[in-house]
Design a protein around this motif. Structure first.
Motif, PDB file in Angstrom:
ATOM      1  N   ARG A  65      26.342  -1.959 -25.351  1.00  0.00           N
ATOM      2  CA  ARG A  65      26.621  -0.565 -25.720  1.00  0.00           C
ATOM      3  C   ARG A  65      25.629  -0.070 -26.776  1.00  0.00           C
ATOM      4  O   ARG A  65      25.110   1.040 -26.685  1.00  0.00           O
ATOM      5  CB  ARG A  65      28.046  -0.440 -26.249  1.00  0.00           C
ATOM      6  CG  ARG A  65      28.413   0.978 -26.615  1.00  0.00           C
ATOM      7  CD  ARG A  65      29.807   1.068 -27.146  1.00  0.00           C
ATOM      8  NE  ARG A  65      30.742   0.825 -26.048  1.00  0.00           N
ATOM      9  CZ  ARG A  65      32.041   0.659 -26.218  1.00  0.00           C
ATOM     10  NH1 ARG A  65      32.565   0.678 -27.416  1.00  0.00           N
ATOM     11  NH2 ARG A  65      32.823   0.462 -25.179  1.00  0.00           N
ATOM     12  N   GLY A  66      25.357  -0.912 -27.773  1.00  0.00           N
ATOM     13  CA  GLY A  66      24.401  -0.533 -28.812  1.00  0.00           C
ATOM     14  C   GLY A  66      22.988  -0.366 -28.269  1.00  0.00           C
ATOM     15  O   GLY A  66      22.285   0.578 -28.630  1.00  0.00           O
ATOM     16  N   LEU A  67      22.574  -1.277 -27.381  1.00  0.00           N
ATOM     17  CA  LEU A  67      21.235  -1.165 -26.800  1.00  0.00           C
ATOM     18  C   LEU A  67      21.104   0.076 -25.925  1.00  0.00           C
ATOM     19  O   LEU A  67      20.067   0.748 -25.946  1.00  0.00           O
ATOM     20  CB  LEU A  67      20.909  -2.423 -25.989  1.00  0.00           C
ATOM     21  CG  LEU A  67      20.679  -3.690 -26.805  1.00  0.00           C
ATOM     22  CD1 LEU A  67      20.539  -4.897 -25.882  1.00  0.00           C
ATOM     23  CD2 LEU A  67      19.458  -3.549 -27.689  1.00  0.00           C
ATOM     24  N   VAL A  68      22.147   0.384 -25.163  1.00  0.00           N
ATOM     25  CA  VAL A  68      22.112   1.594 -24.331  1.00  0.00           C
ATOM     26  C   VAL A  68      22.002   2.822 -25.208  1.00  0.00           C
ATOM     27  O   VAL A  68      21.240   3.749 -24.911  1.00  0.00           O
ATOM     28  CB  VAL A  68      23.362   1.664 -23.423  1.00  0.00           C
ATOM     29  CG1 VAL A  68      23.522   3.035 -22.817  1.00  0.00           C
ATOM     30  CG2 VAL A  68      23.284   0.615 -22.345  1.00  0.00           C
ATOM     31  N   THR A  69      22.726   2.854 -26.310  1.00  0.00           N
ATOM     32  CA  THR A  69      22.663   3.991 -27.230  1.00  0.00           C
ATOM     33  C   THR A  69      21.273   4.139 -27.820  1.00  0.00           C
ATOM     34  O   THR A  69      20.712   5.238 -27.860  1.00  0.00           O
ATOM     35  CB  THR A  69      23.689   3.814 -28.369  1.00  0.00           C
ATOM     36  OG1 THR A  69      24.994   3.700 -27.788  1.00  0.00           O
ATOM     37  CG2 THR A  69      23.656   4.999 -29.310  1.00  0.00           C
ATOM     38  N   ILE A  70      20.691   3.040 -28.264  1.00  0.00           N
ATOM     39  CA  ILE A  70      19.354   3.082 -28.858  1.00  0.00           C
ATOM     40  C   ILE A  70      18.310   3.561 -27.869  1.00  0.00           C
ATOM     41  O   ILE A  70      17.520   4.465 -28.151  1.00  0.00           O
ATOM     42  CB  ILE A  70      18.960   1.693 -29.421  1.00  0.00           C
ATOM     43  CG1 ILE A  70      19.808   1.363 -30.635  1.00  0.00           C
ATOM     44  CG2 ILE A  70      17.483   1.641 -29.761  1.00  0.00           C
ATOM     45  CD1 ILE A  70      19.670  -0.071 -31.091  1.00  0.00           C
ATOM     46  N   PHE A  71      18.315   2.966 -26.681  1.00  0.00           N
ATOM     47  CA  PHE A  71      17.283   3.314 -25.700  1.00  0.00           C
ATOM     48  C   PHE A  71      17.497   4.674 -25.065  1.00  0.00           C
ATOM     49  O   PHE A  71      16.548   5.337 -24.664  1.00  0.00           O
ATOM     50  CB  PHE A  71      17.145   2.214 -24.647  1.00  0.00           C
ATOM     51  CG  PHE A  71      16.505   0.978 -25.191  1.00  0.00           C
ATOM     52  CD1 PHE A  71      15.223   0.995 -25.706  1.00  0.00           C
ATOM     53  CD2 PHE A  71      17.203  -0.209 -25.214  1.00  0.00           C
ATOM     54  CE1 PHE A  71      14.640  -0.137 -26.228  1.00  0.00           C
ATOM     55  CE2 PHE A  71      16.631  -1.372 -25.729  1.00  0.00           C
ATOM     56  CZ  PHE A  71      15.336  -1.326 -26.229  1.00  0.00           C
ATOM     57  N   SER A  72      18.736   5.130 -24.951  1.00  0.00           N
ATOM     58  CA  SER A  72      18.965   6.464 -24.384  1.00  0.00           C
ATOM     59  C   SER A  72      18.537   7.546 -25.387  1.00  0.00           C
ATOM     60  O   SER A  72      18.095   8.609 -24.991  1.00  0.00           O
ATOM     61  CB  SER A  72      20.415   6.650 -23.981  1.00  0.00           C
ATOM     62  OG  SER A  72      21.257   6.588 -25.113  1.00  0.00           O
ATOM     63  N   GLN A  75      14.706   8.042 -25.034  1.00  0.00           N
ATOM     64  CA  GLN A  75      14.259   8.747 -23.836  1.00  0.00           C
ATOM     65  C   GLN A  75      14.488  10.248 -23.925  1.00  0.00           C
ATOM     66  O   GLN A  75      13.815  11.020 -23.285  1.00  0.00           O
ATOM     67  CB  GLN A  75      14.963   8.195 -22.593  1.00  0.00           C
ATOM     68  CG  GLN A  75      14.493   6.794 -22.247  1.00  0.00           C
ATOM     69  CD  GLN A  75      15.211   6.269 -21.013  1.00  0.00           C
ATOM     70  OE1 GLN A  75      16.125   6.892 -20.500  1.00  0.00           O
ATOM     71  NE2 GLN A  75      14.778   5.124 -20.543  1.00  0.00           N
ATOM     72  N   GLU A  76      15.456  10.680 -24.716  1.00  0.00           N
ATOM     73  CA  GLU A  76      15.760  12.102 -24.827  1.00  0.00           C
ATOM     74  C   GLU A  76      14.707  12.864 -25.601  1.00  0.00           C
ATOM     75  O   GLU A  76      14.554  14.056 -25.449  1.00  0.00           O
ATOM     76  CB  GLU A  76      17.128  12.294 -25.492  1.00  0.00           C
ATOM     77  CG  GLU A  76      18.272  11.862 -24.631  1.00  0.00           C
ATOM     78  CD  GLU A  76      19.601  11.976 -25.339  1.00  0.00           C
ATOM     79  OE1 GLU A  76      19.643  12.478 -26.488  1.00  0.00           O
ATOM     80  OE2 GLU A  76      20.609  11.578 -24.756  1.00  0.00           O
ATOM     81  N   ARG A  77      13.969  12.182 -26.451  1.00  0.00           N
ATOM     82  CA  ARG A  77      12.976  12.864 -27.284  1.00  0.00           C
ATOM     83  C   ARG A  77      11.749  13.226 -26.533  1.00  0.00           C
ATOM     84  O   ARG A  77      11.318  12.851 -25.579  1.00  0.00           O
ATOM     85  CB  ARG A  77      12.589  11.977 -28.470  1.00  0.00           C
ATOM     86  CG  ARG A  77      13.746  11.793 -29.400  1.00  0.00           C
ATOM     87  CD  ARG A  77      13.367  10.916 -30.541  1.00  0.00           C
ATOM     88  NE  ARG A  77      14.556  10.628 -31.322  1.00  0.00           N
ATOM     89  CZ  ARG A  77      14.610   9.736 -32.267  1.00  0.00           C
ATOM     90  NH1 ARG A  77      13.557   9.015 -32.555  1.00  0.00           N
ATOM     91  NH2 ARG A  77      15.711   9.526 -32.922  1.00  0.00           N
TER      92      ARG A  77
END
Length: 77
Positions: A65-72, A75-77
């Motif tokens: 969950r933490g890795l998905v939050t960090i990497f998502s 990508q949004e920037r």
């Protein structure tokens, strides 16, 4: 992994009823079963295996969950 892959590419065909299961879920189930069977084989008591697998699963879930939050967020920037 390709974002626009057809659904059947990311699935595993089962023998019972010809259902397609997500490959990632199949891998997780197989790994958990191997760990659950392997720990007692190498001398760990059964009473200690269940809490170890549960705690490991909870920690793994939070890690993903933490890795998905960090990497998502990147990508949004």
């Amino acid at each position: 992994m390709k974002r626009n892959s057809p659904p059947h590419v990311l699935c595993v065909q089962t023998g019972a009823g010809n259902q397609a299961l997500p490959a990632s879920a199949v891998v997780v189930v197989v790994v958990v079963l191997l760990i659950t069977v392997g720990l007692p084989v190498f001398g760990m008591t059964t009473e200690a295996v269940v809490p170890a697998v549960v705690v490991g699963g909870l920690m793994g879930k939070e890690l993903v969950r933490g890795l998905v939050t960090i990497f998502s967020l990147r990508q949004e920037r």
